[in-house]
Structures are given as C-alpha cells and as structure tokens.
Scaffold this motif. Structure first.
Motif, PDB file in Angstrom:
ATOM      1  N   ASN A 107       0.871  -1.185  -0.050  1.00 43.56           N
ATOM      2  CA  ASN A 107      -0.169   0.019   0.005  1.00 43.56           C
ATOM      3  C   ASN A 107       0.853   1.295  -0.080  1.00 43.56           C
ATOM      4  OD1 ASN A 107      -2.218   1.964   0.269  1.00 43.56           O
ATOM      5  ND2 ASN A 107      -2.179   1.678   2.567  1.00 43.56           N
ATOM      6  N   HIS A 115      -4.569   2.379  -1.380  1.00 44.53           N
ATOM      7  CA  HIS A 115      -6.019   2.361  -1.283  1.00 44.53           C
ATOM      8  C   HIS A 115      -6.674   3.477  -1.256  1.00 44.53           C
ATOM      9  CE1 HIS A 115      -4.492  -1.460   1.616  1.00 44.53           C
ATOM     10  NE2 HIS A 115      -4.257  -1.715   0.356  1.00 44.53           N
ATOM     11  N   ALA A 165      -6.570  -4.307   3.692  1.00 43.60           N
ATOM     12  CA  ALA A 165      -6.796  -4.205   2.198  1.00 43.60           C
ATOM     13  C   ALA A 165      -7.956  -4.938   1.564  1.00 43.60           C
ATOM     14  CB  ALA A 165      -5.234  -5.150   1.698  1.00 43.60           C
TER      15      ALA A 165
END
Length: 235
Positions: A107, A115, A165
């Motif tokens: 990420n 995200h 996630a």
C-alpha cells in the motif's frame, strides 16, 4: 483462482502471451473464463507492465476497428492492464483494454496500489465501462534480496494488513478482487501454510502465534463475506 462468483483471483507475477495461451489451453475446462457485459464467456488475462507498450500499439489489437484487432475472433478475451501511475487510466482506456488492476501488495508503493485512490479509480472505470480490479496482499518484505527497499516493507500485523486491504477493496464494490500472492517467499507475499524454518542463509517468516493456515482461513472468510456483500449490492 481463489473462489467462485464473485471472484477473488490470484495474480501471478508474469504474463503468458494471450494468443499462444488461448491456442494451447483455450478449450480446457480449467482455463479461467469471465462472462463479459455482452454475455460472452471469454478468457481473462492480466497484462503485467502493460504500460511499457504504447496505447497506440495496444489499440491495434484491442479496439474493434484496430488494423490487427482480435476482438470477435477466437483470440478475443478480457484484457486487464496494470495501473501504476494516475495517468495510466487514460492510456488504458485509449488502448482498448477491458479494465485495470493494481498488482502491488505494498500500500502506497504506487498510485494504483494506494488504497486511498481506489474510489477515484473505480469512479473513472464506471464512467468508461471498464472493470476495476483492486489487488490485495498479506504483506510485503523483500529486504533479503533488495536491502535498499526497506521503505516498501509492509508488516503483516498478524493478518490485520491483509484484512485492511480486503476491506478497502470491498468498499469500492468491485466485480473482482485479485490477491497478489506467489510462492516467492523472499518477497513475503505467500498465503500458503507456513511453519518456522531457518536455513544457514535465510529465515523464513511464519504466522506464529497463529496456526499455519491463518491466511488461507482469512481468505476463505473474506471470500464468503465478498459473496454476501455482492448479493446486497445487487438488491
């Protein structure tokens, strides 16, 4: 393939040329196919590093009127491009791809793998009749082979990173969620069963104090949750 419809798919770190793959394996029952908006069941391909080829070159193959178009031929498919930079969204559209995926399990590593950007990307895809496939991973650590890359390490936090996630992916209501995982233990993306192991040159990470199948169980649980959520979205 991790589960059925709706789909969570496994993202390999490479791509096989679609035409040779379809010719050799296209009729096999295990060859994954996806039913597109026109009701056709077509093979689905993730194209890694698709941005290295120009949109104009891709358009020759992937647009219906391209000079070498494979649309509506035996080699047609659902072609998913790799989204790395924000500008790639427009390139992917112009190239004639059917959608985009984010691949990287870290990420924040790229625009696509962050995200916080997934909602905007999903909105772009919805507006342009493209699929958006967010990619999730259980964590990331490759410092045993890239000691300079510590800033991209993502700790698993006993499964919390994976679940965060997955939740971020489901929030944007995708048709498919891809799981970036491979048996490259030196990059720390595996979800297979793991037990403590040490060799003279490497310490393999395990899931203690949890059971060896922690990430397979988390995957099963979230796949079931995905199915229930999808049913609600369609109501």
């Amino acid at each position: 393939m991790i589960t059925g419809n709706p789909q969570m798919t496994w993202c390999p770190p490479f791509s096989t040329p679609p035409i040779s793959t379809t010719s050799r394996y296209g009729s096999h029952g295990a060859f994954y196919r996806y039913k597109n908006s026109m009701g056709k069941s077509l093979p689905l391909f993730y194209i890694y590093d698709s941005y290295l080829t120009s949109p104009e070159a891709w358009a020759h193959l992937l647009t219906p009127n391209g000079p070498h178009s494979i649309r509506n031929t035996p080699y047609d498919g659902v072609f998913i491009a790799l989204l790395v930079e924000e500008g790639h969204t427009h390139d992917i559209l112009a190239a004639g791809f059917d959608g985009m995926y984010t691949y990287f399990a870290s990420n924040g590593f790229s625009f696509g793998s962050s995200h916080q950007n997934w909602k905007a990307v999903k909105n772009f895809c919805d507006a342009n009749n493209l699929m958006f496939i967010p990619s999730v991973g259980p964590g990331y650590i490759d410092t045993s082979i890239r000691p300079w890359n510590n800033h991209n390490t993502r700790n698993r936090v006993n499964g919390k990173y994976y679940e965060t996630a997955l939740q971020a992916a489901l929030t944007v209501r995708p048709e498919i969620v891809s799981i970036t995982s491979f048996n490259e233990w030196h990059e720390g993306t595996q979800i297979e069963k793991a037990i403590p192991k040490k060799t003279p040159t490497r310490l393999y990470l395990d899931y203690l104090p949890h059971q060896p199948n922690l990430y397979l169980e988390l995957t099963r649980r979230w796949a079931e949750h995905f199915i229930k959520e999808k049913e609600q979205w369609l109501m």
